[in-house]
Design an enzyme around this catalytic site. Structure first.
Site, PDB file in Angstrom:
ATOM      1  N   HIS A  14     -10.921  19.622 -20.550  1.00 38.11           N
ATOM      2  CA  HIS A  14     -10.258  18.594 -20.779  1.00 38.11           C
ATOM      3  C   HIS A  14     -10.641  17.567 -21.757  1.00 38.11           C
ATOM      4  O   HIS A  14     -11.166  16.138 -21.631  1.00 38.11           O
ATOM      5  CB  HIS A  14      -9.990  18.320 -19.599  1.00 38.11           C
ATOM      6  CG  HIS A  14      -8.467  17.415 -19.387  1.00 38.11           C
ATOM      7  ND1 HIS A  14      -7.691  16.588 -18.087  1.00 38.11           N
ATOM      8  CD2 HIS A  14      -8.052  16.542 -20.595  1.00 38.11           C
ATOM      9  CE1 HIS A  14      -6.998  15.982 -18.569  1.00 38.11           C
ATOM     10  NE2 HIS A  14      -6.690  15.810 -20.223  1.00 38.11           N
ATOM     11  N   HIS A  16      -9.560  16.005 -25.291  1.00 33.57           N
ATOM     12  CA  HIS A  16      -8.078  16.193 -27.069  1.00 33.57           C
ATOM     13  C   HIS A  16      -8.985  15.669 -27.420  1.00 33.57           C
ATOM     14  O   HIS A  16      -9.673  14.565 -27.836  1.00 33.57           O
ATOM     15  CB  HIS A  16      -7.215  14.986 -26.739  1.00 33.57           C
ATOM     16  CG  HIS A  16      -6.470  14.852 -24.712  1.00 33.57           C
ATOM     17  ND1 HIS A  16      -5.137  15.534 -24.964  1.00 33.57           N
ATOM     18  CD2 HIS A  16      -6.659  14.614 -23.475  1.00 33.57           C
ATOM     19  CE1 HIS A  16      -5.078  15.621 -23.607  1.00 33.57           C
ATOM     20  NE2 HIS A  16      -5.855  15.597 -23.113  1.00 33.57           N
ATOM     21  N   HIS A 193      -0.823  19.057 -17.750  1.00 37.65           N
ATOM     22  CA  HIS A 193      -1.719  17.514 -16.603  1.00 37.65           C
ATOM     23  C   HIS A 193      -0.364  17.221 -15.831  1.00 37.65           C
ATOM     24  O   HIS A 193       1.306  17.384 -16.799  1.00 37.65           O
ATOM     25  CB  HIS A 193      -1.677  16.722 -18.172  1.00 37.65           C
ATOM     26  CG  HIS A 193      -2.366  16.538 -19.177  1.00 37.65           C
ATOM     27  ND1 HIS A 193      -2.774  17.734 -20.154  1.00 37.65           N
ATOM     28  CD2 HIS A 193      -3.521  15.408 -19.721  1.00 37.65           C
ATOM     29  CE1 HIS A 193      -3.852  16.737 -20.801  1.00 37.65           C
ATOM     30  NE2 HIS A 193      -4.152  15.912 -20.315  1.00 37.65           N
ATOM     31  N   GLU A 196      -1.970  13.010 -12.969  1.00 38.20           N
ATOM     32  CA  GLU A 196      -2.600  11.613 -13.476  1.00 38.20           C
ATOM     33  C   GLU A 196      -2.012  10.539 -13.103  1.00 38.20           C
ATOM     34  O   GLU A 196      -1.949   9.804 -11.958  1.00 38.20           O
ATOM     35  CB  GLU A 196      -2.382  11.460 -15.104  1.00 38.20           C
ATOM     36  CG  GLU A 196      -3.583  11.136 -15.364  1.00 38.20           C
ATOM     37  CD  GLU A 196      -3.391  10.303 -17.049  1.00 38.20           C
ATOM     38  OE1 GLU A 196      -2.741  10.975 -17.698  1.00 38.20           O
ATOM     39  OE2 GLU A 196      -4.614  10.145 -17.284  1.00 38.20           O
ATOM     40  N   ASP A 274     -11.980  13.768 -21.614  1.00 35.33           N
ATOM     41  CA  ASP A 274     -10.204  13.558 -21.814  1.00 35.33           C
ATOM     42  C   ASP A 274     -10.921  12.940 -23.165  1.00 35.33           C
ATOM     43  O   ASP A 274     -10.233  13.460 -23.815  1.00 35.33           O
ATOM     44  CB  ASP A 274     -10.200  12.238 -20.811  1.00 35.33           C
ATOM     45  CG  ASP A 274      -8.495  12.747 -20.676  1.00 35.33           C
ATOM     46  OD1 ASP A 274      -7.823  13.869 -21.325  1.00 35.33           O
ATOM     47  OD2 ASP A 274      -7.819  11.856 -19.746  1.00 35.33           O
ATOM     48  N   ASP A 275     -11.027  11.487 -23.391  1.00 37.06           N
ATOM     49  CA  ASP A 275     -10.940  11.407 -24.209  1.00 37.06           C
ATOM     50  C   ASP A 275     -11.470   9.688 -24.598  1.00 37.06           C
ATOM     51  O   ASP A 275     -11.762   8.390 -24.160  1.00 37.06           O
ATOM     52  CB  ASP A 275      -9.000   9.486 -24.523  1.00 37.06           C
ATOM     53  CG  ASP A 275      -8.132  11.290 -24.273  1.00 37.06           C
ATOM     54  OD1 ASP A 275      -7.605  11.384 -25.508  1.00 37.06           O
ATOM     55  OD2 ASP A 275      -7.569  11.123 -23.837  1.00 37.06           O
TER      56      ASP A 275
HETATM   57  N1  HPA Z   1      -2.658  11.972 -20.712  1.00 43.92           N
HETATM   58  C1  HPA Z   1      -1.948  12.211 -20.993  1.00 43.92           C
HETATM   59  N2  HPA Z   1      -1.740  11.874 -22.228  1.00 43.92           N
HETATM   60  C2  HPA Z   1      -3.001  12.508 -22.606  1.00 43.92           C
HETATM   61  C3  HPA Z   1      -3.578  11.926 -22.457  1.00 43.92           C
HETATM   62  C4  HPA Z   1      -3.467  12.211 -21.062  1.00 43.92           C
HETATM   63  O1  HPA Z   1      -4.648  11.345 -20.694  1.00 43.92           O
HETATM   64  N3  HPA Z   1      -4.507  11.879 -23.630  1.00 43.92           N
HETATM   65  C5  HPA Z   1      -4.743  11.885 -24.127  1.00 43.92           C
HETATM   66  N4  HPA Z   1      -3.362  12.590 -24.461  1.00 43.92           N
HETATM   67 ZN    ZN Z   2      -5.801  14.508 -21.242  1.00 47.25          ZN
END
Ligand code: HPA
Ligand code: ZN
Length: 335
Positions: A14, A16, A193, A196, A274-275
Site C-alpha cells: 500500500h 502511492h 481502499h 479508512e 501509504d504516502d
Molecule cells: N486514502 C485515499 N486516497 C489516497 C490515499 C489514502 O490514504 N493516499 C493517496 N490517495
Molecule cells: Zn492509500
C-alpha cells in the site's frame, strides 16, 4: 531502526508512488519543468503538511503531483522510492499510481506507466521486485474510471491490478461495480481502499460487490464484529498504514490503533507506508512506530512481515519465502 525489523524480508503493498514525492524532489522537478509552485521554500511546503483529515491531505497531494510531467520524472520518483525501500528490507513493492490526476493535466498514460515501469525493471539490481496497481479516483465518476481502464489496456502487461482511492466518504465502492467487473475480465487483481474514513459497510461492499482480494486500510472494520470474523475466515489481507492513520486523524493516538486487536482476531494484517513523503516515514518507520505504540513482540512482527509476503501477488515458489524463513531462523539463533 531495530535491525530485527530491517532484516526481515517484507512486502510493501500500500504505497502511492505520488506520495513518495519528497519536498526536495518536488522543488527540483518544478524547476526542471518550469512549473509554478504556491510555496516559496521546502520548509514552507513541509509546514503545510499539517492535515486535519483525508481531504485536507488529498488537496496538497494532488497539487504536489502536478510537477510530474515526463517519463523521466516518473522514473526518477520511482527509483528514489525503490532505493529507500530496499534500505528498509522491502523485497517486493506493489505500487499504486493515480493516472487520472496526470491525464487531466495532459500527461499520456504511456508516459506514466513507462516511467514507473522502467524503474521497477531495475529493481532486481538492488534486491527488490515489484508491480503496478492502477487506482481509480473515487471522487470522479465511474465513466472516467472506465475511460482510464480503456486507455491502460494497451499497457495491460505492465499492470498487476487495479485499486480504488481518493475521497472515501460519499463515494461507496458500489459506484465502481462495472469498472471492477471489466478489470476482473481482463485478469487483473482487484484491491480497494475501504474503511479508512468510510464505514464498515464500505468494506463489505468492496468484498461482496467489487470482489476485491485485499482491503487497503480497513481500520473501521474493528467496529463490526461480523466483518472482523469474515476477514479472518477468508484470510482477506488488510494493508494498514499506521503513520498515515495518525497524520490524517483516523486514529487520535497510535496506542488506540486497532492493528493488534485485528491481528489477534485472526485477520491477515500487514504494515505499509501509504504516502511516506507526507506522513513522516517509510516502511521501517511504520513498523517501528506501531511496535513502540502497541508494544508488539518479535513473534507478532514476524507474523506481520510474513503476512505481507503472503498477501503479495506472488507465486508461492518465489524465493523470497525461503529467504524469509531462513532469516527468521537466523534471528532466533542470535536470541
Ligand atoms: N486514502 C485515499 N486516497 C489516497 C490515499 C489514502 O490514504 N493516499 C493517496 N490517495
Ligand atoms: Zn492509500
Amino acid at each position: 531502526m531495530d535491525p530485527f525489523i530491517r532484516t526481515l524480508p517484507k512486502a510493501e503493498l500500500h504505497l502511492h508512488i505520488e506520495g513518495t514525492l519528497e519536498p526536495e524532489m518536488l522543488f527540483s522537478l518544478a524547476k526542471r519543468n518550469g512549473a509554478a509552485l504556491g510555496y516559496a521554500s521546502v520548509d514552507e511546503l513541509r509546514a503545510a503538511y499539517d492535515f486535519t483529515d483525508l481531504q485536507s491531505f488529498l488537496d496538497i497531494y494532488y497539487e504536489g503531483a502536478a510537477v510530474l510531467r515526463t517519463e523521466q520524472d516518473f522514473h526518477d520518483l520511482t527509483w528514489a522510492y525503490l532505493q529507500r525501500a530496499a534500505r528498509d528490507g522491502v523485497r517486493r513493492a506493489e505500487i499504486f499510481f493515480d493516472p487520472q490526476t496526470h491525464i487531466e493535466r495532459g500527461v499520456a498514460m504511456g508516459t506514466v506507466i513507462d516511467g514507473i515501469s522502467s524503474a521497477l525493471d531495475r529493481g532486481p539490481e538492488i534486491g527488490i521486485n515489484g508491480g503496478l496497481i492502477m487506482c481509480f479516483l473515487r471522487h470522479l465518476p465511474e465513466s472516467s474510471a472506465l475511460e482510464t481502464l480503456e486507455a491502460a489496456l494497451p499497457h495491460r502487461s505492465r499492470l498487476l491490478g487495479v485499486g480504488l482511492d481518493s475521497s472515501e466518504l460519499g463515494h461507496p465502492p458500489t459506484e465502481f461495480t462495472a469498472v471492477f467487473n471489466l478489470a476482473r475480465q481482463e485478469g487483473l487483481h482487484l484491491v480497494a481502499h475501504a474503511g479508512e474514513e468510510g464505514p464498515p459497510d464500505y468494506v463489505w461492499q468492496a468484498l461482496d460487490v467489487l470482489g476485491v482480494e485485499r482491503i487497503d486500510h480497513g481500520v473501521r472494520a474493528i467496529e463490526d464484529d461480523a466483518l472482523v470474523a469474515r476477514l479472518a475466515a477468508d484470510r482477506i489481507p488488510l494493508t494498514m498504514c499506521p503513520l498515515s492513520n495518525l497524520k490524517l486523524k483516523v486514529v487520535d493516538n497510535l496506542a488506540h490503533h486497532p492493528l493488534r486487536r485485528l491481528l489477534h482476531s485472526g485477520v491477515k494484517v500487514t504494515i505499509n507506508s501509504d504516502d511516506p513523503a507526507y506522513f513522516g516515514g517509510y516502511l521501517g518507520d511504520n513498523y517501528s512506530a506501531i511496535t513502540s505504540a502497541l508494544g508488539l513482540e518479535r513473534e507478532e512482527l514476524v507474523d506481520l512481515a510474513r503476512h505481507s509476503l503472503e498477501a503479495a501477488f506472488l507465486p508461492e515458489t518465489d524465493p523470497v519465502f525461503a529467504d524469509f524463513e531462513h532469516q527468521v531462523g537466523a534471528s532466533r539463533l542470535i536470541d
